[in-house]
Design a protein around this motif. Structure first.
Motif, PDB file in Angstrom:
ATOM      1  N   ASN A   1       0.837  -1.220   0.000  1.00  0.00           N
ATOM      2  CA  ASN A   1       0.000   0.000   0.000  1.00  0.00           C
ATOM      3  C   ASN A   1       0.854   1.244   0.000  1.00  0.00           C
ATOM      4  O   ASN A   1       0.664   2.156  -0.790  1.00  0.00           O
ATOM      5  N   THR A   2       1.768   1.278   0.944  1.00  0.00           N
ATOM      6  CA  THR A   2       2.751   2.358   1.036  1.00  0.00           C
ATOM      7  C   THR A   2       4.053   1.708   1.490  1.00  0.00           C
ATOM      8  O   THR A   2       4.033   0.621   2.047  1.00  0.00           O
ATOM      9  N   VAL A   3       5.151   2.416   1.269  1.00  0.00           N
ATOM     10  CA  VAL A   3       6.401   1.971   1.882  1.00  0.00           C
ATOM     11  C   VAL A   3       6.673   3.004   2.972  1.00  0.00           C
ATOM     12  O   VAL A   3       6.747   4.197   2.673  1.00  0.00           O
ATOM     13  N   ILE A   4       6.769   2.546   4.194  1.00  0.00           N
ATOM     14  CA  ILE A   4       7.006   3.523   5.260  1.00  0.00           C
ATOM     15  C   ILE A   4       8.461   3.492   5.672  1.00  0.00           C
ATOM     16  O   ILE A   4       9.000   2.444   6.034  1.00  0.00           O
ATOM     17  N   LYS A   5       9.090   4.649   5.566  1.00  0.00           N
ATOM     18  CA  LYS A   5      10.465   4.742   6.034  1.00  0.00           C
ATOM     19  C   LYS A   5      10.432   5.366   7.429  1.00  0.00           C
ATOM     20  O   LYS A   5      10.061   6.527   7.594  1.00  0.00           O
ATOM     21  N   TRP A   6      10.814   4.572   8.410  1.00  0.00           N
ATOM     22  CA  TRP A   6      10.849   5.061   9.789  1.00  0.00           C
ATOM     23  C   TRP A   6      12.249   5.583  10.068  1.00  0.00           C
ATOM     24  O   TRP A   6      13.231   4.860   9.943  1.00  0.00           O
ATOM     25  N   THR A   7      12.298   6.876  10.444  1.00  0.00           N
ATOM     26  CA  THR A   7      13.598   7.465  10.712  1.00  0.00           C
ATOM     27  C   THR A   7      13.561   8.178  12.063  1.00  0.00           C
ATOM     28  O   THR A   7      12.725   7.840  12.899  1.00  0.00           O
ATOM     29  N   ASP A   8      14.435   9.157  12.283  1.00  0.00           N
ATOM     30  CA  ASP A   8      14.471   9.767  13.623  1.00  0.00           C
ATOM     31  C   ASP A   8      14.052  11.228  13.629  1.00  0.00           C
ATOM     32  O   ASP A   8      14.357  11.955  14.565  1.00  0.00           O
ATOM     33  N   VAL A   9      13.378  11.680  12.583  1.00  0.00           N
ATOM     34  CA  VAL A   9      12.833  13.050  12.558  1.00  0.00           C
ATOM     35  C   VAL A   9      11.402  13.006  12.016  1.00  0.00           C
ATOM     36  O   VAL A   9      10.982  12.018  11.430  1.00  0.00           O
TER      37      VAL A   9
ATOM     38  N   PHE B   1       6.009   4.940  -8.063  1.00  0.00           N
ATOM     39  CA  PHE B   1       5.045   6.036  -8.164  1.00  0.00           C
ATOM     40  C   PHE B   1       4.049   5.783  -9.284  1.00  0.00           C
ATOM     41  O   PHE B   1       2.890   6.166  -9.185  1.00  0.00           O
ATOM     42  N   ALA B   2       4.528   5.101 -10.341  1.00  0.00           N
ATOM     43  CA  ALA B   2       3.604   4.770 -11.435  1.00  0.00           C
ATOM     44  C   ALA B   2       2.505   3.854 -10.905  1.00  0.00           C
ATOM     45  O   ALA B   2       1.364   3.914 -11.336  1.00  0.00           O
ATOM     46  N   LYS B   3       2.868   3.013  -9.938  1.00  0.00           N
ATOM     47  CA  LYS B   3       1.861   2.115  -9.353  1.00  0.00           C
ATOM     48  C   LYS B   3       1.064   2.822  -8.254  1.00  0.00           C
ATOM     49  O   LYS B   3       0.304   2.181  -7.538  1.00  0.00           O
ATOM     50  N   ARG B   4       1.337   4.093  -8.077  1.00  0.00           N
ATOM     51  CA  ARG B   4       0.662   4.916  -7.054  1.00  0.00           C
ATOM     52  C   ARG B   4       0.898   4.391  -5.638  1.00  0.00           C
ATOM     53  O   ARG B   4       0.017   4.380  -4.789  1.00  0.00           O
ATOM     54  N   ILE B   5       2.103   3.902  -5.431  1.00  0.00           N
ATOM     55  CA  ILE B   5       2.481   3.509  -4.071  1.00  0.00           C
ATOM     56  C   ILE B   5       3.252   4.691  -3.479  1.00  0.00           C
ATOM     57  O   ILE B   5       4.235   5.140  -4.065  1.00  0.00           O
ATOM     58  N   ASP B   6       2.771   5.206  -2.365  1.00  0.00           N
ATOM     59  CA  ASP B   6       3.453   6.353  -1.756  1.00  0.00           C
ATOM     60  C   ASP B   6       4.560   5.883  -0.822  1.00  0.00           C
ATOM     61  O   ASP B   6       4.522   4.765  -0.309  1.00  0.00           O
ATOM     62  N   ILE B   7       5.494   6.798  -0.585  1.00  0.00           N
ATOM     63  CA  ILE B   7       6.468   6.559   0.486  1.00  0.00           C
ATOM     64  C   ILE B   7       6.087   7.511   1.615  1.00  0.00           C
ATOM     65  O   ILE B   7       5.857   8.697   1.372  1.00  0.00           O
ATOM     66  N   LEU B   8       6.028   6.973   2.804  1.00  0.00           N
ATOM     67  CA  LEU B   8       5.691   7.823   3.938  1.00  0.00           C
ATOM     68  C   LEU B   8       6.913   7.888   4.837  1.00  0.00           C
ATOM     69  O   LEU B   8       7.490   6.843   5.157  1.00  0.00           O
ATOM     70  N   ILE B   9       7.324   9.110   5.192  1.00  0.00           N
ATOM     71  CA  ILE B   9       8.479   9.226   6.080  1.00  0.00           C
ATOM     72  C   ILE B   9       7.982   9.530   7.477  1.00  0.00           C
ATOM     73  O   ILE B   9       7.296  10.544   7.694  1.00  0.00           O
ATOM     74  N   LYS B  10       8.282   8.649   8.409  1.00  0.00           N
ATOM     75  CA  LYS B  10       7.777   8.833   9.766  1.00  0.00           C
ATOM     76  C   LYS B  10       8.888   8.713  10.802  1.00  0.00           C
ATOM     77  O   LYS B  10       9.972   8.229  10.502  1.00  0.00           O
ATOM     78  N   ASN B  11       8.560   9.168  12.007  1.00  0.00           N
ATOM     79  CA  ASN B  11       9.550   9.214  13.076  1.00  0.00           C
ATOM     80  C   ASN B  11       9.337   8.064  14.075  1.00  0.00           C
ATOM     81  O   ASN B  11       8.298   7.996  14.729  1.00  0.00           O
ATOM     82  N   THR B  12      10.316   7.193  14.181  1.00  0.00           N
ATOM     83  CA  THR B  12      10.218   6.059  15.124  1.00  0.00           C
ATOM     84  C   THR B  12      10.070   6.554  16.565  1.00  0.00           C
ATOM     85  O   THR B  12       9.573   5.835  17.430  1.00  0.00           O
ATOM     86  N   PHE B  13      10.548   7.786  16.826  1.00  0.00           N
ATOM     87  CA  PHE B  13      10.512   8.297  18.196  1.00  0.00           C
ATOM     88  C   PHE B  13       9.273   9.155  18.456  1.00  0.00           C
ATOM     89  O   PHE B  13       9.129   9.747  19.515  1.00  0.00           O
TER      90      PHE B  13
END
Ligand code: ASP
Ligand code: MG
Length: 355
Positions: free
Chosen positions: A221-229, A276-288
């Motif tokens: 559905n989405t690829v979530i990148k969990w980072t620190d900000v 993106f062509a497949k309309r899969i979003d990347i979500l950048i989120k904060n693990t903290f």
């Protein structure tokens, strides 16, 4: 299948690992679709492996000190996170990875001249350690996850150090694997293997690419990148006050500002057209700060907030547009200290176009 990527800082502390547990619990309350966690090495480990390789290539025994440091770092972390329950985890796994690393290094010490291929065989150890640590941690906390070595899935060319993914072979391997296996996995980011099964790496920061490739092939559905900000800021807070996290940004805009030196929190190579062509979003989120919505990177956005990209030579304000700035133009702008305004016009003003 949901793909979640956790960077080095997100897997290197008790706090972040407990937050990962909460993230997983949230998923498992909502869906029983399997989860795929792609992880980076623990913070600093790839750098240290790099140093070790440099020393080994000079036949400098000092490398043993750094190797001991990595071993201590992992075992201290294991003791911290398992708090007396270490006996429940399979110690053999960790000792055998350590022994394997030591053996590879010893062999390289005897080799007259080492090369990039040898380097890739060493740099990928960080992710092998971290993916095992995260798997064991999740298991001990009641979540059934399995270790998955990305060398089994990601096929690359032999451009060691910055290997390119062979999409058709990778697609086939990934599809075949997940057709038969529908469990939850912790996957090593950053590493792949050639068709002949020789380990490669995707370039520093390459775990992001591992996650987006898998997300794209598996049509997550989405690829979530969990980072620190808390996501991508509207501008560099060192230069601009009142910055805040963007809700959305387009993939093109993000690539463009990255060319001007902005930290876009994701490896530019991971911004795959196919995703993106497949309309899969990347979500950048904060693990903290799990509740914070973060920044969504997508094909198209009608959010009006934009990013100001600033460095010593230039400020870029993208008012609108879905076009790509070529690298040559970027170089020219930075080199010449150009001042460029591109003014958005409304339909009535079209005939008075000024650029
Ligand atoms: N551990 C690797 C690095 O530090 C890959 C990654 O973190 O994405 O470059
Ligand atoms: Mg890293």
């Amino acid at each position: 299948m949901n793909v979640l990527k956790f960077g080095g800082t997100s897997v290197s502390s008790i706090e972040s690992l407990s937050n990962i547990l909460n993230i997983i619990k949230n998923y498992q309350c909502r869906t029983n679709e399997p989860l795929l966690l792609v992880v980076s090495a623990l913070k600093g480990v790839t750098d240290n492996l790099n140093t070790i390789f440099r020393l080994v290539s000079r036949k400098d025994e000092e490398y043993l000190k750094h190797l001991e440091e990595i071993k201590q770092y992992h075992s201290r972390f294991i003791n911290d996170i398992f708090q007396g329950r270490e006996s429940l985890i399979s110690k053999n796994t960790f000792t055998s990875i350590e022994e394997n690393l030591e053996k590879c290094l010893k062999e390289l010490c005897f080799k007259e001249k080492v090369n990039k291929k040898d380097k890739d065989s060493i740099l990928g150890f960080g992710e092998i350690f971290s993916a095992h640590i995260v798997t064991e941690f999740l298991k001990l906390n009641g979540h059934e996850f399995f270790f998955l070595d990305s060398k089994k899935l990601i096929v690359t060319n032999n451009n060691y150090g910055n290997a390119k993914i062979n999409m058709s072979l990778t697609r086939k391997k990934v599809k075949d694997f997940f057709k038969k296996n529908t469990k939850n996995y912790v996957v090593t980011g950053y590493i792949g293997a050639t068709e002949e099964n020789i380990p490669t790496t995707l370039g520093r920061g390459g775990s992001d690419l591992t996650a987006t490739i898998l997300g794209s092939i598996l049509e997550s559905n989405t690829v979530i990148k969990w980072t620190d900000v808390n996501g991508i800021l509207t501008a560099d807070p060192r230069f601009i006050s009142n910055t805040y996290s963007l809700k959305e940004i387009t993939f093109n805009e993000l690539i463009n500002i990255s060319k001007f030196g902005s930290n876009i929190l994701i490896h530019p190579n991971a911004l795959l057209k196919e995703l993106f062509a497949k309309r899969i979003d990347i979500l950048i989120k904060n693990t903290f700060d799990i509740e914070f919505p973060g920044t969504r990177i997508r094909n198209y956005s009608d959010h009006s907030d934009k990013v100001i990209s600033i460095n010593e030579n230039s400020s870029i304000v993208l008012f609108e547009g879905n076009w790509m700035i070529s690298k040559e133009i970027v170089k020219e702008i930075l080199h010449q200290n150009f001042l460029i305004f591109r003014i958005k016009l409304n339909a009535l003003d079209q005939k008075n176009k000024i650029y």
